[in-house]
Design a protein around this motif. Structure first.
Motif, PDB file in Angstrom:
ATOM      1  N   LEU A 197     -21.772  -6.017  -6.270  1.00 33.68           N
ATOM      2  CA  LEU A 197     -20.501  -6.460  -5.707  1.00 33.68           C
ATOM      3  C   LEU A 197     -20.127  -5.468  -4.621  1.00 33.68           C
ATOM      4  O   LEU A 197     -19.857  -4.293  -4.905  1.00 33.68           O
ATOM      5  CB  LEU A 197     -19.416  -6.512  -6.789  1.00 33.68           C
ATOM      6  CG  LEU A 197     -17.991  -6.785  -6.307  1.00 33.68           C
ATOM      7  CD1 LEU A 197     -17.906  -8.152  -5.648  1.00 33.68           C
ATOM      8  CD2 LEU A 197     -17.023  -6.674  -7.463  1.00 33.68           C
ATOM      9  N   LEU A 198     -20.143  -5.913  -3.386  1.00 35.21           N
ATOM     10  CA  LEU A 198     -19.799  -5.060  -2.261  1.00 35.21           C
ATOM     11  C   LEU A 198     -18.325  -5.263  -1.939  1.00 35.21           C
ATOM     12  O   LEU A 198     -17.871  -6.387  -1.756  1.00 35.21           O
ATOM     13  CB  LEU A 198     -20.642  -5.411  -1.044  1.00 35.21           C
ATOM     14  CG  LEU A 198     -22.151  -5.361  -1.263  1.00 35.21           C
ATOM     15  CD1 LEU A 198     -22.883  -5.911  -0.055  1.00 35.21           C
ATOM     16  CD2 LEU A 198     -22.596  -3.954  -1.576  1.00 35.21           C
ATOM     17  N   VAL A 199     -17.572  -4.155  -1.890  1.00 40.97           N
ATOM     18  CA  VAL A 199     -16.122  -4.224  -1.720  1.00 40.97           C
ATOM     19  C   VAL A 199     -15.693  -3.231  -0.640  1.00 40.97           C
ATOM     20  O   VAL A 199     -16.175  -2.105  -0.594  1.00 40.97           O
ATOM     21  CB  VAL A 199     -15.394  -3.864  -3.039  1.00 40.97           C
ATOM     22  CG1 VAL A 199     -13.889  -3.895  -2.851  1.00 40.97           C
ATOM     23  CG2 VAL A 199     -15.814  -4.799  -4.154  1.00 40.97           C
ATOM     24  N   ARG A 200     -14.777  -3.675   0.209  1.00 41.12           N
ATOM     25  CA  ARG A 200     -14.104  -2.763   1.138  1.00 41.12           C
ATOM     26  C   ARG A 200     -12.724  -2.501   0.553  1.00 41.12           C
ATOM     27  O   ARG A 200     -11.930  -3.419   0.360  1.00 41.12           O
ATOM     28  CB  ARG A 200     -13.985  -3.371   2.526  1.00 41.12           C
ATOM     29  CG  ARG A 200     -13.172  -2.477   3.478  1.00 41.12           C
ATOM     30  CD  ARG A 200     -13.336  -2.845   4.917  1.00 41.12           C
ATOM     31  NE  ARG A 200     -14.724  -2.603   5.300  1.00 41.12           N
ATOM     32  CZ  ARG A 200     -15.412  -3.388   6.118  1.00 41.12           C
ATOM     33  NH1 ARG A 200     -14.855  -4.453   6.647  1.00 41.12           N
ATOM     34  NH2 ARG A 200     -16.662  -3.099   6.430  1.00 41.12           N
ATOM     35  N   TYR A 201     -12.475  -1.230   0.222  1.00 39.07           N
ATOM     36  CA  TYR A 201     -11.194  -0.838  -0.351  1.00 39.07           C
ATOM     37  C   TYR A 201     -10.302  -0.225   0.721  1.00 39.07           C
ATOM     38  O   TYR A 201     -10.762   0.530   1.566  1.00 39.07           O
ATOM     39  CB  TYR A 201     -11.392   0.206  -1.452  1.00 39.07           C
ATOM     40  CG  TYR A 201     -11.895  -0.359  -2.753  1.00 39.07           C
ATOM     41  CD1 TYR A 201     -11.142  -1.272  -3.488  1.00 39.07           C
ATOM     42  CD2 TYR A 201     -13.120   0.029  -3.263  1.00 39.07           C
ATOM     43  CE1 TYR A 201     -11.602  -1.782  -4.686  1.00 39.07           C
ATOM     44  CE2 TYR A 201     -13.594  -0.478  -4.466  1.00 39.07           C
ATOM     45  CZ  TYR A 201     -12.826  -1.378  -5.169  1.00 39.07           C
ATOM     46  OH  TYR A 201     -13.290  -1.884  -6.357  1.00 39.07           O
ATOM     47  N   ARG A 202      -9.017  -0.552   0.636  1.00 40.29           N
ATOM     48  CA  ARG A 202      -7.980   0.115   1.418  1.00 40.29           C
ATOM     49  C   ARG A 202      -6.980   0.658   0.406  1.00 40.29           C
ATOM     50  O   ARG A 202      -6.569  -0.071  -0.499  1.00 40.29           O
ATOM     51  CB  ARG A 202      -7.317  -0.855   2.385  1.00 40.29           C
ATOM     52  CG  ARG A 202      -8.245  -1.217   3.531  1.00 40.29           C
ATOM     53  CD  ARG A 202      -7.590  -2.152   4.522  1.00 40.29           C
ATOM     54  NE  ARG A 202      -8.491  -2.469   5.607  1.00 40.29           N
ATOM     55  CZ  ARG A 202      -9.455  -3.383   5.552  1.00 40.29           C
ATOM     56  NH1 ARG A 202      -9.660  -4.059   4.449  1.00 40.29           N
ATOM     57  NH2 ARG A 202     -10.228  -3.622   6.581  1.00 40.29           N
ATOM     58  N   ALA A 203      -6.618   1.915   0.575  1.00 45.39           N
ATOM     59  CA  ALA A 203      -5.777   2.579  -0.423  1.00 45.39           C
ATOM     60  C   ALA A 203      -4.604   3.273   0.243  1.00 45.39           C
ATOM     61  O   ALA A 203      -4.706   3.770   1.361  1.00 45.39           O
ATOM     62  CB  ALA A 203      -6.612   3.598  -1.192  1.00 45.39           C
ATOM     63  N   VAL A 204      -3.491   3.308  -0.507  1.00 51.14           N
ATOM     64  CA  VAL A 204      -2.306   4.035  -0.063  1.00 51.14           C
ATOM     65  C   VAL A 204      -1.625   4.603  -1.310  1.00 51.14           C
ATOM     66  O   VAL A 204      -1.603   3.964  -2.360  1.00 51.14           O
ATOM     67  CB  VAL A 204      -1.347   3.132   0.753  1.00 51.14           C
ATOM     68  CG1 VAL A 204      -0.782   2.016  -0.089  1.00 51.14           C
ATOM     69  CG2 VAL A 204      -0.241   3.948   1.399  1.00 51.14           C
ATOM     70  N   ALA A 205      -1.098   5.828  -1.186  1.00 49.16           N
ATOM     71  CA  ALA A 205      -0.385   6.482  -2.296  1.00 49.16           C
ATOM     72  C   ALA A 205       1.011   6.877  -1.822  1.00 49.16           C
ATOM     73  O   ALA A 205       1.217   7.148  -0.644  1.00 49.16           O
ATOM     74  CB  ALA A 205      -1.143   7.704  -2.783  1.00 49.16           C
ATOM     75  N   ARG A 206       1.926   6.960  -2.774  1.00 49.63           N
ATOM     76  CA  ARG A 206       3.299   7.348  -2.420  1.00 49.63           C
ATOM     77  C   ARG A 206       3.496   8.856  -2.449  1.00 49.63           C
ATOM     78  O   ARG A 206       4.422   9.365  -1.863  1.00 49.63           O
ATOM     79  CB  ARG A 206       4.280   6.682  -3.356  1.00 49.63           C
ATOM     80  CG  ARG A 206       4.363   5.196  -3.157  1.00 49.63           C
ATOM     81  CD  ARG A 206       5.437   4.622  -4.020  1.00 49.63           C
ATOM     82  NE  ARG A 206       5.243   5.058  -5.393  1.00 49.63           N
ATOM     83  CZ  ARG A 206       5.388   4.289  -6.452  1.00 49.63           C
ATOM     84  NH1 ARG A 206       5.745   3.053  -6.303  1.00 49.63           N
ATOM     85  NH2 ARG A 206       5.205   4.738  -7.665  1.00 49.63           N
ATOM     86  N   GLY A 207       2.653   9.593  -3.155  1.00 50.88           N
ATOM     87  CA  GLY A 207       2.784  11.046  -3.247  1.00 50.88           C
ATOM     88  C   GLY A 207       1.582  11.628  -3.963  1.00 50.88           C
ATOM     89  O   GLY A 207       0.726  10.908  -4.455  1.00 50.88           O
ATOM     90  N   ALA A 208       1.508  12.951  -4.040  1.00 53.12           N
ATOM     91  CA  ALA A 208       0.348  13.610  -4.627  1.00 53.12           C
ATOM     92  C   ALA A 208       0.146  13.249  -6.095  1.00 53.12           C
ATOM     93  O   ALA A 208      -0.967  13.149  -6.570  1.00 53.12           O
ATOM     94  CB  ALA A 208       0.473  15.122  -4.472  1.00 53.12           C
TER      95      ALA A 208
END
Length: 157
Positions: free
Chosen positions: A94-105
Motif C-alpha cells: 500500500l503506497l501512501v503519501r502522508y501530509r502531517a500537521v501538529a499543534r505543538g511539541a
C-alpha cells in the motif's frame, strides 16, 4: 475565506481531502482513524488504532516516517509530507503519501493519507508501454538489417 469556517466544516473539509485520516499522539501511536475511500476499506481499518504507525510501515519507510514525525513536532503548525509503503496488502504494498500537521511539541498529529496505488499503476503501465515500444523498435531494426543483407546479396549476384 477559510478562516470563517466553523470547526465541524473545517473537519469535514480536511477529512474529504484525503483517502483516510489519522490522529496520532506525539509518539506516533494511532488514536483515531477515518477511512473515506471504499478501495481502502479492506486494507486500512480499525485494527490500526492503538498501533505505532511506524510498526505498520515497511522497513524501508520507517526512517521516513520517523523523520516526518520529528519535523512535525519540532515545527508546530507546519505541514510536512512523505511517501510511505505499508507491507501486507493483498494486492501488494500500500503506497501512501502522508501530509502531517501538529499543534505543538506534545500535541496530537493530524495525518492525511492519500492512496498512491492508482498513480503507481499508471507509472507501471507507462513503463510497460515504453518497454514494448523499445522491443518493437529493435525488432524493426533487425528486420531492416535482414532486408539490407538480402538486397546486398542480390546486387552482388
Amino acid at each position: 475565506m477559510l478562516g470563517q469556517l466553523d470547526a465541524q466544516a473545517s473537519a469535514d473539509l480536511v477529512t474529504r481531502m484525503a483517502d483516510f485520516t489519522m490522529l496520532l499522539d506525539a509518539g506516533g501511536r494511532i488514536l483515531e482513524l477515518s477511512v473515506n475511500s471504499e478501495d481502502l476499506a479492506g486494507v486500512v481499518d480499525d485494527s490500526w488504532v492503538g498501533h505505532d504507525l511506524r510498526e505498520l510501515a515497511s522497513a524501508e519507510s520507517r526512517a521516513r516516517l520517523e523523520e516526518l514525525l520529528k519535523r512535525v513536532t519540532t515545527e508546530p503548525g507546519s505541514v510536512e509530507s512523505c511517501d510511505v509503503s505499508h507491507a501486507g496488502a493483498d494486492d501488494g504494498d500500500l503506497l501512501v503519501r502522508y501530509r502531517a500537521v501538529a499543534r505543538g511539541a506534545d500535541a496530537e498529529i493530524l495525518l492525511l493519507g492519500q492512496d498512491m496505488r492508482p498513480e503507481a499503476n499508471l507509472r507501471q503501465q507507462l513503463m510497460n508501454a515504453q518497454q514494448a515500444l523499445e522491443q518493437d523498435y529493435w525488432r524493426l531494426r533487425q528486420i531492416e538489417t535482414r532486408y539490407r543483407r538480402l538486397f546486398l546479396s542480390l546486387i552482388h549476384i
